[in-house]
Design a protein around this motif. Sequence first.
Motif, short mmCIF file in Angstrom:
data_model
loop_
_atom_site.label_atom_id
_atom_site.label_comp_id
_atom_site.label_asym_id
_atom_site.label_seq_id
_atom_site.Cartn_x
_atom_site.Cartn_y
_atom_site.Cartn_z
N ALA A 1 0.85 -1.34 -0.21
CA ALA A 1 -0.17 -0.42 -0.11
C ALA A 1 1.29 1.34 -0.33
O ALA A 1 0.53 1.95 -0.89
CB ALA A 1 -0.87 0.28 1.46
N PHE A 2 2.23 1.40 0.84
CA PHE A 2 2.19 2.40 0.73
C PHE A 2 3.18 2.71 -0.63
O PHE A 2 3.63 3.64 -0.87
CB PHE A 2 3.79 2.33 1.80
CG PHE A 2 4.84 3.16 1.91
CD1 PHE A 2 4.50 4.33 2.61
CD2 PHE A 2 5.65 3.30 1.66
CE1 PHE A 2 5.70 5.33 2.81
CE2 PHE A 2 6.83 4.12 1.34
CZ PHE A 2 6.40 5.17 1.95
N ASP A 3 4.33 1.63 -1.00
CA ASP A 3 4.92 1.54 -1.76
C ASP A 3 3.99 2.06 -3.68
O ASP A 3 4.68 3.12 -3.62
CB ASP A 3 5.68 0.11 -2.68
CG ASP A 3 6.36 -0.18 -1.92
OD1 ASP A 3 7.04 0.48 -0.99
OD2 ASP A 3 6.48 -0.90 -1.53
N HIS A 4 2.30 1.55 -3.52
CA HIS A 4 2.20 2.26 -4.20
C HIS A 4 1.75 3.49 -4.08
O HIS A 4 1.53 4.37 -5.45
CB HIS A 4 -0.10 1.16 -4.74
CG HIS A 4 -0.76 2.04 -5.32
ND1 HIS A 4 -0.85 2.12 -6.62
CD2 HIS A 4 -1.94 2.99 -5.39
CE1 HIS A 4 -1.36 2.75 -6.74
NE2 HIS A 4 -2.20 3.44 -5.59
N TRP B 1 -4.21 7.98 0.85
CA TRP B 1 -4.25 6.54 1.17
C TRP B 1 -4.57 6.15 2.88
O TRP B 1 -4.73 5.21 3.29
CB TRP B 1 -3.18 5.15 0.60
CG TRP B 1 -3.85 5.22 -1.31
CD1 TRP B 1 -4.03 5.85 -1.56
CD2 TRP B 1 -3.70 4.18 -1.24
NE1 TRP B 1 -3.88 4.82 -3.07
CE2 TRP B 1 -4.57 3.53 -2.37
CE3 TRP B 1 -3.10 2.57 -0.29
CZ2 TRP B 1 -5.35 2.44 -2.65
CZ3 TRP B 1 -3.79 1.50 -1.73
CH2 TRP B 1 -4.32 1.35 -2.38
N SER B 2 -3.22 7.19 3.51
CA SER B 2 -3.44 7.40 4.64
C SER B 2 -4.64 7.03 5.38
O SER B 2 -4.99 6.58 6.21
CB SER B 2 -2.43 8.05 5.86
OG SER B 2 -1.65 8.37 7.02
N GLU B 3 -5.62 8.45 5.23
CA GLU B 3 -7.20 8.59 5.05
C GLU B 3 -7.71 7.45 5.23
O GLU B 3 -8.91 6.90 5.94
CB GLU B 3 -7.50 9.96 4.81
CG GLU B 3 -6.48 11.43 5.65
CD GLU B 3 -6.93 12.52 4.98
OE1 GLU B 3 -7.87 12.26 4.11
OE2 GLU B 3 -6.33 13.91 4.97
N ALA B 4 -7.90 7.03 4.02
CA ALA B 4 -8.43 5.64 3.76
C ALA B 4 -8.04 5.04 3.99
O ALA B 4 -8.81 3.65 4.90
CB ALA B 4 -7.96 5.11 1.97
N LEU B 5 -7.05 4.54 4.55
CA LEU B 5 -6.48 3.12 5.61
C LEU B 5 -6.97 3.37 7.09
O LEU B 5 -7.57 2.62 7.40
CB LEU B 5 -5.00 2.97 5.98
CG LEU B 5 -4.38 2.32 4.29
CD1 LEU B 5 -2.92 1.93 4.53
CD2 LEU B 5 -5.06 0.61 4.56
N ALA B 6 -7.28 4.61 7.45
CA ALA B 6 -7.13 5.06 8.67
C ALA B 6 -9.07 4.89 8.71
O ALA B 6 -9.79 3.79 9.82
CB ALA B 6 -7.46 6.67 8.81
N LEU B 7 -10.06 4.91 7.77
CA LEU B 7 -11.53 4.81 7.84
C LEU B 7 -11.59 3.69 7.89
O LEU B 7 -12.95 2.63 8.60
CB LEU B 7 -12.41 5.54 6.30
CG LEU B 7 -12.74 5.24 6.19
CD1 LEU B 7 -14.24 5.72 7.23
CD2 LEU B 7 -13.82 6.11 5.08
N ALA C 1 -7.95 1.97 -7.05
CA ALA C 1 -7.11 1.60 -7.04
C ALA C 1 -6.82 0.54 -5.47
O ALA C 1 -7.28 0.17 -5.06
CB ALA C 1 -5.81 2.01 -6.93
N PHE C 2 -7.78 1.72 -4.27
CA PHE C 2 -7.72 1.23 -3.45
C PHE C 2 -8.69 0.57 -3.05
O PHE C 2 -8.80 -0.78 -1.97
CB PHE C 2 -8.02 2.18 -1.74
CG PHE C 2 -8.34 2.02 -0.75
CD1 PHE C 2 -7.70 2.83 0.24
CD2 PHE C 2 -9.83 1.94 0.12
CE1 PHE C 2 -6.84 1.74 1.60
CE2 PHE C 2 -8.87 1.90 1.52
CZ PHE C 2 -8.11 1.26 2.45
N ARG C 3 -10.08 -0.09 -3.63
CA ARG C 3 -11.27 -0.80 -3.92
C ARG C 3 -10.25 -2.04 -4.15
O ARG C 3 -10.42 -3.54 -3.82
CB ARG C 3 -12.15 -0.83 -4.95
CG ARG C 3 -13.17 0.50 -3.91
CD ARG C 3 -14.28 0.75 -4.54
NE ARG C 3 -14.89 2.07 -4.46
CZ ARG C 3 -15.14 3.00 -4.33
NH1 ARG C 3 -14.24 3.57 -5.74
NH2 ARG C 3 -15.68 4.05 -4.17
#
Length: 175
Positions: free
Chosen positions: A15-18, A28-34, A70-72
């Motif tokens: 996730a971080f690399d992407h 992505w940080s916010e999406a992962l937190a959610l 991408a997150f989905r």
Amino acid sequence: MAELATLARPYARAAFDHAREAGVLEAWSEALALAAAIAQDSEVHNLLTNPELTTEEQLALFEHPAFDDAFRAFLRVMAEKGRLLLLPKVAELFVQYKKAWESKVDVELISAVPLDDELQKQFAERLANKLGKQVDIHNHVNPEILGGAIIKAGDLVIDGSLRAKIAKMAETLAS
């Protein structure tokens, strides 16, 4: 829990690399937190432990307009592998990778009494010089340390508490 971190690490790294390569670290940080908050909900947690729940049903629990395609897709991979319960640890590791990449470190400063802003600033400046990174101080009060402070920055722990000094003195006197 080392096992949890071991299982979550490849997902957090991917996730971080992407996110870094795509220039969407903050999103992505916010999406992962959610997603982590959703996974920690007791009802969602119970559903995710149900072996009869399909991948599609699991993913439906994580439908949110803040999640891009991408997150989905990332969530789908985790769901297919039965790893959605790892999301809180993945989010935690992602933040660590992000801070390391940004040359930042969170420092837990435990003191017997609350420290004023000026003293926290002095600690931050000295630790920044020692660690070579920008320091974010989080002061926690624990009266049981009696005095002094305990500093935790990643694997580094500096115990300058009065309680530790008394324990060391007692150990020296006992031998």
